[in-house]
Design an enzyme around this catalytic site. Sequence first.
Site, short mmCIF file in Angstrom:
data_model
loop_
_atom_site.label_atom_id
_atom_site.label_comp_id
_atom_site.label_asym_id
_atom_site.label_seq_id
_atom_site.Cartn_x
_atom_site.Cartn_y
_atom_site.Cartn_z
N TYR A 94 8.87 0.59 2.87
CA TYR A 94 7.84 1.64 2.76
C TYR A 94 7.50 2.28 4.11
CZ TYR A 94 4.66 -2.13 4.21
OH TYR A 94 4.06 -3.17 4.88
N GLU A 95 7.97 1.67 5.21
CA GLU A 95 7.70 2.27 6.51
C GLU A 95 8.61 3.47 6.78
OE1 GLU A 95 6.65 -0.76 9.72
OE2 GLU A 95 7.56 -2.02 8.18
N ASN A 104 -3.19 -13.74 -2.19
CA ASN A 104 -4.09 -13.21 -3.23
C ASN A 104 -3.45 -13.44 -4.59
OD1 ASN A 104 -2.38 -10.85 -1.90
ND2 ASN A 104 -2.55 -10.41 -4.10
N HIS A 125 -4.88 -5.18 2.85
CA HIS A 125 -4.07 -5.84 3.88
C HIS A 125 -4.93 -6.79 4.71
CE1 HIS A 125 -0.52 -6.53 6.22
NE2 HIS A 125 -1.08 -6.10 7.34
N ALA A 135 4.04 -12.89 3.19
CA ALA A 135 2.77 -12.95 2.48
C ALA A 135 2.97 -12.30 1.11
CB ALA A 135 1.71 -12.20 3.27
N MET A 146 6.51 -6.91 -0.78
CA MET A 146 7.20 -5.65 -0.45
C MET A 146 8.27 -5.86 0.60
SD MET A 146 3.65 -3.52 -0.05
CE MET A 146 2.27 -3.86 -1.15
N SER A 147 8.86 -7.04 0.62
CA SER A 147 9.84 -7.32 1.68
C SER A 147 10.91 -8.28 1.17
CB SER A 147 9.12 -7.90 2.91
OG SER A 147 8.61 -9.20 2.65
N SER A 155 3.75 -11.01 7.30
CA SER A 155 2.41 -10.54 7.66
C SER A 155 1.50 -11.70 8.05
CB SER A 155 1.78 -9.81 6.47
OG SER A 155 2.41 -8.58 6.26
N HIS A 191 2.41 -7.73 12.39
CA HIS A 191 3.85 -7.81 12.68
C HIS A 191 4.05 -7.42 14.14
CE1 HIS A 191 5.44 -8.19 8.48
NE2 HIS A 191 4.18 -7.81 8.24
N HIS A 210 9.69 -2.83 6.82
CA HIS A 210 9.60 -2.76 5.37
C HIS A 210 10.17 -1.43 4.89
CE1 HIS A 210 6.33 -5.37 6.77
NE2 HIS A 210 6.49 -6.05 5.65
C1 R1P Z 1 0.68 -6.21 2.24
O1 R1P Z 1 -0.52 -6.71 2.71
C2 R1P Z 1 1.84 -6.49 3.18
O2 R1P Z 1 1.98 -7.93 3.34
C3 R1P Z 1 3.27 -8.35 2.93
C4 R1P Z 1 3.71 -7.27 1.94
O3 R1P Z 1 5.10 -7.26 1.75
C5 R1P Z 1 3.17 -6.02 2.58
O4 R1P Z 1 4.02 -5.54 3.59
O5 R1P Z 1 4.06 -8.35 4.11
P1 R1P Z 1 5.33 -9.31 4.36
O6 R1P Z 1 6.10 -9.33 3.11
O7 R1P Z 1 6.07 -8.68 5.49
O8 R1P Z 1 4.80 -10.68 4.72
#
Ligand code: R1P
Length: 275
Positions: A85-86, A235, A247, A113, A211-212, A30, A61, A83
Amino acid sequence: MSSNTPFEAADIIRARKPDFAPRVALILGSGLGVLAEQMDDAVSISYTELPGFPVSTVHGHAGELVLGTLAGVQVVCMKGRGHFYEGYGGGVMTSAVRTMKLLGCEMLFVTNAAGSLRQEVDAGSLVVLNDHINFLPASPTAGPNDERFGPRFFSMANAYDADIRNLIKDTAAASGITLHEGVYLAAPGPHFETAAEIRAFKTLGADVVGMSVVPEVISARHCGLKVAGVSVITNLAEGLTPFPLSHEQTLKYAAIGAKDLVALIQAFIARLAQV
Ligand code: R1P
């Protein structure tokens, strides 16, 4: 799942940049796509043109694969990821990772992130990953195994390669970049975690939460790619900060942390060229 989509995607990529032989695959999380702007001789391909690549629905993204040279080394760079969750399921990144393997990459470098579970590691910090905890509901390698890429059962020991990690740490020290180290915990999202969950995750040994990453790391280890990972802290996690998580905050602090991340990865790739 047995599928020819990685082979089809690899053929399309080779046709777009003949004689391209990347050593390293990078996945930019992100707000971290800025790294791709440092690449020379870059050719971009939209994920919409590549079978098996998850079209990103998340702001920050881009959904582009960039082929080119970074610090003198040929690299392939995913500007954005899919991800769990998508709605793509646990195997969201498997086909893309296998495509990188078919292109000849030796290593997958994942960036993301993340929230910090350590009060002293605040927004804008970098954390090199040394392991993960999977809180997603399934493995990306569950289901029929595709023997062309790897065995049914495989080890996750040294999943985040210790030699590569040491090279990244040496690079950071030589570049004057502060680099923390820790364990990534993958939560399903898309909601941020509760304060109680964060307390539990801390007890379990997590240092950062996102979340990734985990689906792509498992897929990479299955097909024999070495892995490196760095989180940009955007954060403090829930319960450690009075500020509401969003986000927008992720993207704001990813842009700040991205400066050090870009410098670190460029310097690391330059060192890699010498070994
Ligand atoms: C939350 O703001 C998003 O940022 C992060 C979290 O996993 C979530 O998707 O994204 P990336 O892990 O893809 O960087």
